[in-house]
Design a protein around this motif. Structure first.
Motif, PDB file in Angstrom:
ATOM      1  N   TRP A 129      23.818  -8.994 -45.481  1.00  0.00           N
ATOM      2  CA  TRP A 129      24.742 -10.023 -45.027  1.00  0.00           C
ATOM      3  C   TRP A 129      25.640  -9.444 -43.945  1.00  0.00           C
ATOM      4  N   ILE A 130      26.064 -10.313 -43.047  1.00  0.00           N
ATOM      5  CA  ILE A 130      27.000  -9.930 -41.992  1.00  0.00           C
ATOM      6  C   ILE A 130      28.002 -11.056 -41.817  1.00  0.00           C
ATOM      7  N   ARG A 131      29.271 -10.676 -41.704  1.00  0.00           N
ATOM      8  CA  ARG A 131      30.343 -11.635 -41.466  1.00  0.00           C
ATOM      9  C   ARG A 131      31.028 -11.268 -40.152  1.00  0.00           C
ATOM     10  N   LEU A 132      31.197 -12.260 -39.282  1.00  0.00           N
ATOM     11  CA  LEU A 132      31.801 -12.044 -37.970  1.00  0.00           C
ATOM     12  C   LEU A 132      33.102 -12.830 -37.848  1.00  0.00           C
ATOM     13  N   GLU A 133      34.043 -12.250 -37.125  1.00  0.00           N
ATOM     14  CA  GLU A 133      35.231 -12.991 -36.714  1.00  0.00           C
ATOM     15  C   GLU A 133      35.234 -13.014 -35.195  1.00  0.00           C
ATOM     16  N   VAL A 134      35.269 -14.221 -34.636  1.00  0.00           N
ATOM     17  CA  VAL A 134      35.175 -14.392 -33.184  1.00  0.00           C
ATOM     18  C   VAL A 134      36.472 -14.990 -32.665  1.00  0.00           C
ATOM     19  N   GLY A 135      37.023 -14.375 -31.636  1.00  0.00           N
ATOM     20  CA  GLY A 135      38.235 -14.886 -31.010  1.00  0.00           C
ATOM     21  C   GLY A 135      38.166 -14.751 -29.510  1.00  0.00           C
ATOM     22  N   GLY A 190      36.113 -15.887 -27.487  1.00  0.00           N
ATOM     23  CA  GLY A 190      34.758 -15.640 -27.008  1.00  0.00           C
ATOM     24  C   GLY A 190      34.198 -14.274 -27.314  1.00  0.00           C
ATOM     25  N   ARG A 191      34.946 -13.431 -28.051  1.00  0.00           N
ATOM     26  CA  ARG A 191      34.483 -12.086 -28.359  1.00  0.00           C
ATOM     27  C   ARG A 191      34.446 -11.865 -29.864  1.00  0.00           C
ATOM     28  N   ILE A 192      33.568 -10.966 -30.303  1.00  0.00           N
ATOM     29  CA  ILE A 192      33.498 -10.592 -31.717  1.00  0.00           C
ATOM     30  C   ILE A 192      34.592  -9.568 -31.969  1.00  0.00           C
ATOM     31  N   VAL A 193      35.641  -9.967 -32.659  1.00  0.00           N
ATOM     32  CA  VAL A 193      36.782  -9.073 -32.872  1.00  0.00           C
ATOM     33  C   VAL A 193      36.600  -8.231 -34.135  1.00  0.00           C
ATOM     34  N   SER A 194      35.797  -8.710 -35.071  1.00  0.00           N
ATOM     35  CA  SER A 194      35.489  -7.880 -36.241  1.00  0.00           C
ATOM     36  C   SER A 194      34.117  -8.266 -36.768  1.00  0.00           C
ATOM     37  N   ALA A 195      33.447  -7.273 -37.340  1.00  0.00           N
ATOM     38  CA  ALA A 195      32.118  -7.485 -37.914  1.00  0.00           C
ATOM     39  C   ALA A 195      31.952  -6.539 -39.092  1.00  0.00           C
ATOM     40  N   ARG A 196      31.530  -7.066 -40.190  1.00  0.00           N
ATOM     41  CA  ARG A 196      31.253  -6.211 -41.348  1.00  0.00           C
ATOM     42  C   ARG A 196      30.067  -6.787 -42.100  1.00  0.00           C
ATOM     43  N   GLY A 197      29.366  -5.905 -42.807  1.00  0.00           N
ATOM     44  CA  GLY A 197      28.199  -6.366 -43.535  1.00  0.00           C
ATOM     45  C   GLY A 197      27.628  -5.272 -44.404  1.00  0.00           C
ATOM     46  N   ALA A 251      24.847 -15.568 -38.627  1.00  0.00           N
ATOM     47  CA  ALA A 251      26.284 -15.611 -38.364  1.00  0.00           C
ATOM     48  C   ALA A 251      26.577 -15.978 -36.911  1.00  0.00           C
ATOM     49  N   LEU A 252      25.731 -15.546 -35.984  1.00  0.00           N
ATOM     50  CA  LEU A 252      25.971 -15.767 -34.560  1.00  0.00           C
ATOM     51  C   LEU A 252      25.767 -17.207 -34.121  1.00  0.00           C
ATOM     52  N   ALA A 253      24.750 -17.859 -34.653  1.00  0.00           N
ATOM     53  CA  ALA A 253      24.315 -19.154 -34.111  1.00  0.00           C
ATOM     54  C   ALA A 253      25.447 -20.158 -33.933  1.00  0.00           C
ATOM     55  N   PRO A 254      26.332 -20.351 -34.931  1.00  0.00           N
ATOM     56  CA  PRO A 254      27.400 -21.337 -34.730  1.00  0.00           C
ATOM     57  C   PRO A 254      28.442 -20.892 -33.707  1.00  0.00           C
TER      58      PRO A 254
END
Length: 218
Positions: free
Chosen positions: A8-14, A16-23, A59-62
């Motif tokens: 699993w991977i969880r992204l936080e986008v702000g 237009g950039r990925i500010v955090s990613a963990r998985g 995670a990226l698609a949306p």
């Protein structure tokens, strides 16, 4: 999930950039390190292990969006040769290309799910083709929407004694609508596919016409 393996991977986008990613899972942590700070579209071009990429792309698609660019083309990738050639043609013409594959519903108890349209194997083949060329690839998970829009009316029609054609409903009111909506979302000026057809102008409108090769006309 692939067999007994999970990721699993969880992204936080702000902005237009990925500010955090963990998985977690095979290759997930390493992939998270690479995509931090990238735009969602840039992250869609990053290669990795299949399981971790499945998690990343879910995670990226949306989150994938980009400003309009007249040089950008969205290419519908089926995993086959024709769509790959369409992508190469667009790129050789100096266009910035973005591959997109629709993940549609398939019957888990069907006779051969891997031969079905938009099968998991087709999604992987399309993604691998794009990544081998350094091109972003996005998979849109439309399984439930496809079930509701195409499969359910098809089944209901048979139950009512009709003989519906699911492909007409899929292509006419579902598949191309979703592809065009994605093209607008990533700022693409055009959508390219691997279908054998031609564009013709008629009374100020662009229409699909028969292919130059009648043996391959679609």
């Amino acid at each position: 999930a692939r067999g007994g393996d999970l990721a699993w991977i969880r992204l936080e986008v702000g902005r237009g950039r990925i500010v955090s990613a963990r998985g977690d899972g095979h290759g997930a942590a390493e992939l998270c390190e690479v995509v931090r700070g990238l735009s969602a579209l840039e992250a869609a071009a990053v290669p990795g292990s299949a399981l971790a990429l499945d998690a990343l792309h879910d995670a990226l698609a949306p989150a994938v969006r980009a400003r309009p660019d007249p040089a950008r083309v969205a290419v519908a990738m089926s995993g086959g040769v024709d769509s790959a050639v369409a992508l190469l043609e667009a790129r050789s013409g100096g266009r910035e290309v973005v591959g997109v594959t629709l993940r549609l519903w398939t019957d888990p108890v069907g006779p051969d799910g891997e031969r079905a349209c938009c099968s998991p194997a087709a999604v992987l083949a399309a993604r691998e083709t794009c990544h081998a060329l350094g091109v972003p690839h996005v998979t849109l998970d439309l399984r439930e929407r496809f079930r509701a829009a195409v499969v359910a009316p098809f089944v209901a029609g048979y139950e009512a004694g009709e003989t519906p054609n699911p492909c007409v409903r899929c292509n006419g009111s579902f598949r191309f609508g979703e592809l065009l909506a994605f093209a607008r979302r990533v700022g693409a000026a055009r959508l390219a596919t691997g279908h054998y057809a031609q564009l013709r102008e008629h009374r100020g409108r662009l229409l699909l016409a028969r292919a130059a090769d009648p043996a391959k006309d679609q």
